[in-house]
Design a protein around this motif. Sequence first.
Motif, short mmCIF file in Angstrom:
data_model
loop_
_atom_site.label_atom_id
_atom_site.label_comp_id
_atom_site.label_asym_id
_atom_site.label_seq_id
_atom_site.Cartn_x
_atom_site.Cartn_y
_atom_site.Cartn_z
N GLY A 183 -10.93 -11.28 2.78
CA GLY A 183 -10.44 -10.76 1.51
C GLY A 183 -9.46 -9.63 1.63
N GLY A 184 -8.93 -9.41 2.82
CA GLY A 184 -8.03 -8.27 3.03
C GLY A 184 -6.61 -8.57 2.58
N ASP A 185 -6.15 -7.92 1.51
CA ASP A 185 -4.79 -8.14 1.04
C ASP A 185 -4.20 -6.88 0.40
OD1 ASP A 185 -6.28 -8.03 -1.24
OD2 ASP A 185 -5.59 -9.93 -2.08
N LYS A 186 -4.63 -5.71 0.87
CA LYS A 186 -4.19 -4.46 0.27
C LYS A 186 -2.98 -3.85 0.97
CE LYS A 186 -8.88 -3.04 -1.14
NZ LYS A 186 -9.85 -1.93 -1.11
N GLY A 187 -2.67 -4.32 2.15
CA GLY A 187 -1.67 -3.67 2.98
C GLY A 187 -0.30 -3.56 2.34
N ALA A 188 0.16 -4.65 1.70
CA ALA A 188 1.48 -4.64 1.10
C ALA A 188 1.58 -3.57 0.01
CB ALA A 188 1.82 -6.02 0.53
N ALA A 189 0.54 -3.47 -0.83
CA ALA A 189 0.55 -2.47 -1.91
C ALA A 189 0.53 -1.06 -1.34
CB ALA A 189 -0.64 -2.70 -2.84
N LEU A 190 -0.25 -0.83 -0.28
CA LEU A 190 -0.29 0.50 0.32
C LEU A 190 1.06 0.87 0.92
CD1 LEU A 190 -3.76 0.73 2.12
CD2 LEU A 190 -3.16 1.26 -0.24
N CYS A 191 1.71 -0.09 1.59
CA CYS A 191 3.01 0.19 2.19
C CYS A 191 4.05 0.48 1.10
CB CYS A 191 3.45 -1.00 3.05
SG CYS A 191 2.54 -1.17 4.60
N ASP A 192 4.02 -0.30 0.02
CA ASP A 192 4.95 -0.05 -1.09
C ASP A 192 4.73 1.34 -1.68
OD1 ASP A 192 6.33 -2.44 -0.95
OD2 ASP A 192 5.01 -3.49 -2.35
N TRP A 193 3.46 1.73 -1.85
CA TRP A 193 3.16 3.04 -2.42
C TRP A 193 3.66 4.15 -1.49
CZ3 TRP A 193 0.18 7.36 -1.19
CH2 TRP A 193 -0.05 8.27 -2.25
N ALA A 199 8.19 -3.27 3.62
CA ALA A 199 8.44 -2.11 2.76
C ALA A 199 9.38 -1.09 3.39
CB ALA A 199 7.11 -1.42 2.42
N ALA A 200 9.89 -1.36 4.59
CA ALA A 200 10.88 -0.45 5.20
C ALA A 200 12.24 -0.86 4.65
CB ALA A 200 10.84 -0.56 6.72
N ARG A 201 12.64 -0.22 3.58
CA ARG A 201 13.73 -0.76 2.75
C ARG A 201 15.12 -0.37 3.20
NH1 ARG A 201 10.15 1.12 -2.37
NH2 ARG A 201 8.50 -0.43 -2.10
N VAL A 202 15.27 0.78 3.82
CA VAL A 202 16.60 1.26 4.17
C VAL A 202 16.74 1.34 5.69
CG1 VAL A 202 18.26 3.13 3.89
CG2 VAL A 202 16.65 2.60 2.04
N PRO A 203 17.61 0.52 6.28
CA PRO A 203 17.83 0.64 7.73
C PRO A 203 18.32 2.04 8.07
CG PRO A 203 18.85 -1.36 6.85
CD PRO A 203 18.43 -0.54 5.67
N ASP A 204 17.87 2.57 9.17
CA ASP A 204 18.24 3.93 9.55
C ASP A 204 18.88 3.91 10.93
OD1 ASP A 204 18.51 6.60 10.01
OD2 ASP A 204 16.47 7.16 9.43
N ALA A 205 20.17 3.61 10.95
CA ALA A 205 20.88 3.55 12.23
C ALA A 205 20.91 4.90 12.91
CB ALA A 205 22.31 3.03 12.01
N ALA A 206 20.94 5.97 12.12
CA ALA A 206 20.96 7.31 12.71
C ALA A 206 19.68 7.60 13.46
CB ALA A 206 21.20 8.36 11.63
N LEU A 207 18.55 7.13 12.92
CA LEU A 207 17.27 7.31 13.62
C LEU A 207 17.29 6.58 14.95
CD1 LEU A 207 14.31 8.16 13.86
CD2 LEU A 207 13.69 6.18 12.45
N ASP A 208 17.75 5.34 14.95
CA ASP A 208 17.83 4.59 16.20
C ASP A 208 18.71 5.31 17.22
OD1 ASP A 208 16.15 2.46 15.56
OD2 ASP A 208 17.74 1.35 14.57
N ALA A 209 19.83 5.85 16.75
CA ALA A 209 20.73 6.55 17.67
C ALA A 209 20.04 7.75 18.29
CB ALA A 209 21.99 6.98 16.92
#
Length: 353
Positions: A99-109, A137-147
């Motif tokens: 019955g585990g299906d909470k992860g998506a909602a937690l990540c969105d929050w 839920a990782a919505r914005v790529p962060d190229a600066a972080l990778d760099a």
Amino acid sequence: MSNVITLHRPERSTLATRQTRLIRAFADHRRLADDVFWLKENAELLGILCATGAELGPDALAPFDTFYGQIEDRLRFFPQYYRFLISICLDLEDLGLSGGDKGAALCDWAADQGLAEAELSDLQRAEARRLLARRGAARVPDAALDARLHRFINRPGTFSMPNKKAAYELTHIVFYLSGYGKRDPEISAQALLSLEFAGLLAYLDQNIDLLAEVCAALRFAGHVPSPIWDDAVLAAHRGCVMVADAGSGLNDPYHEYLVTGWASQVAGAPAFAAEVPEGPVRFARPSIPVGALRTMSERMFELGQTRSGDWHHMRGHVAPYLGPDGHEVLANAEQSSDKFDAFFEGFARAGSV
């Protein structure tokens, strides 16, 4: 007439039974669930089980039912622990919690609340990004972080000097960039040299926990570690045992057992075969050889301005100060990598400020 005595070996438990007992030991017997170290230890255990593709018995995750049932309230009240909480939630679901299906909602929050924006560390931001990406839920790529992550791991000199914090950050960056081995982390030759130097330091120090992480990270980057390092990791894992202990020593080498087992599986070797008693357990291991790192470092400092980065010249100034274990460790370290001379040049820190 002779008497024949038949000895019966205790029947070995199944992997599923060992996993179920291990989960219960961590969930119910080491710490209280409102202790942040309970979060840390259980996140590490579930993360290893998930990373190794464990197929658990039907009731193995039952000790987490109450915790999972309250996880939204915990996240809202303890947002500072969102990485632990979301990691545990996602791993429980991916391991098959009924019955585990909470992860998506937690990540969105967590994304809506901008919790990752409160992180000061790029490493923690990279971990948060990986967690949220597991449910889209990782919505914005962060190229600066990778760099910035690549800039950190592309400095081998950082990892030729004793600095456990930096070395663990190096391995975890490779874990996050590779999705724990699911994709090519696309790291440079300099970053591979960083891993090589970190592995040499870990071996010289006989820090098998860190050495196991280096071996796993190298494999995730498409490279095979030194057989000498692999053998040390496998031996440490096989030597670790669990004993029934109501006191459940909290400073035991539990993490070493988990990470050496994981690295062993990544290497294609059997792992997690140790028997797990029912109830509280304490992890124990045989004594490991005295490393060479501390004596080498102290001796180099004592030499002051007379030290140099030429290992062939300096070996005679260092080796006589090592005991038998240290001599063996040093000899094995030299044989384990053709980069030892380059590593020592940074380790020596010769010259003047």
